[in-house]
Design an enzyme around this catalytic site. Structure first.
Site, short mmCIF file in Angstrom:
data_model
loop_
_atom_site.label_atom_id
_atom_site.label_comp_id
_atom_site.label_asym_id
_atom_site.label_seq_id
_atom_site.Cartn_x
_atom_site.Cartn_y
_atom_site.Cartn_z
N CYS A 24 0.84 -1.20 0.00
CA CYS A 24 0.00 0.00 0.00
C CYS A 24 0.88 1.26 0.00
CB CYS A 24 -1.00 -0.04 1.15
SG CYS A 24 -2.36 1.15 0.98
N HIS A 50 -3.72 -5.11 -0.46
CA HIS A 50 -3.27 -5.64 0.82
C HIS A 50 -3.25 -7.17 0.77
CE1 HIS A 50 -3.22 -1.94 3.28
NE2 HIS A 50 -4.17 -1.55 2.44
N GLU A 62 -2.19 -9.14 2.98
CA GLU A 62 -2.52 -9.65 4.31
C GLU A 62 -4.02 -9.66 4.57
OE1 GLU A 62 -2.46 -5.22 4.96
OE2 GLU A 62 -1.41 -6.68 3.69
#
Length: 211
Positions: A79, A193, A195
């Site tokens: 990001c 993202h 994650e």
């Protein structure tokens, strides 16, 4: 491997996702804590570009990242951690970045090609597309990712590389082409993202750990 904590971003979720991939993660808050350069380095981030760059400089991470990438060991920015790799950002004025990948961070367009107003920020799941300049995603964190696989985005700005060769993946937001991932040598950046991108994101992190 080492994750840089500079008070900006989704640190805990990134660390948990990497540990889920069985990585041995060291989190550091200042460059002085890094005695030896790690085998892999991750720079997460959520928030404003200028704030991120200010914190990187305060903690000495700007110079650490520059020293690290010349070793050609794998680096991953997430990001805002990907955006700071570029020359500059146009978010709330023009602010210089690390200058590791030519290009600028620019606003996500507020209208589609057909004139339809777009919701900004761009939030949600979007598919990854392989740019026409790339033959494959081999030897990158996307090596195990299928074209079209959806990942999670939350952003109002996105990198615009000067050279298409640095585009690793794109996504389409109602017909607007957005750069979703970038590469230069062993420097990788994801605007999305991983994650927060379920199994696809975990697979991307696992590939990064095996580069």
């Amino acid at each position: 491997m080492t994750v840089l904590d500079y008070g900006i971003g989704n640190l805990l979720n990134v660390v948990r996702a990497l540990e889920h991939c069985e990585a041995q993660v060291s989190v550091v808050e200042h460059s002085a804590e890094v005695r030896e350069l790690p085998d892999r380095l991750v720079l997460p981030g959520v928030g404003a570009f200028a704030d991120a760059m200010a914190e990187l400089k305060i903690r000495g991470f700007d110079e650490l990242v520059k020293r690290y990438v010349v070793t050609e060991r794998p680096f991953l920015g997430i990001c805002v951690g990907a955006q700071v790799l570029f020359d500059a950002s146009e978010e709330h004025g023009v602010h210089p970045g690390l200058g590791l990948i030519p290009g600028r961070v620019q606003p996500v367009p507020a209208a589609a090609p057909d004139g339809q107003a777009l919701r900004i920020p761009h939030i949600g799941w979007s598919g990854l597309n392989m740019p026409t300049v790339r033959a494959s995603w081999g030897k990158t964190p996307l090596a195990g990712t299928q074209s079209g696989a959806a990942v999670y985005f939350v952003h109002s700005f996105a990198p615009v590389p000067t050279y298409d060769e640095h585009r690793l993946a794109d996504t389409s937001y109602h017909g607007v082409r957005i750069c979703a991932a970038v590469v230069r040598d062993q420097i990788f950046g994801c605007q999305f993202h991983p994650e927060r991108s379920a199994e696809t994101g975990i697979g991307i992190l696992q590939c990064f750990l095996h580069l």
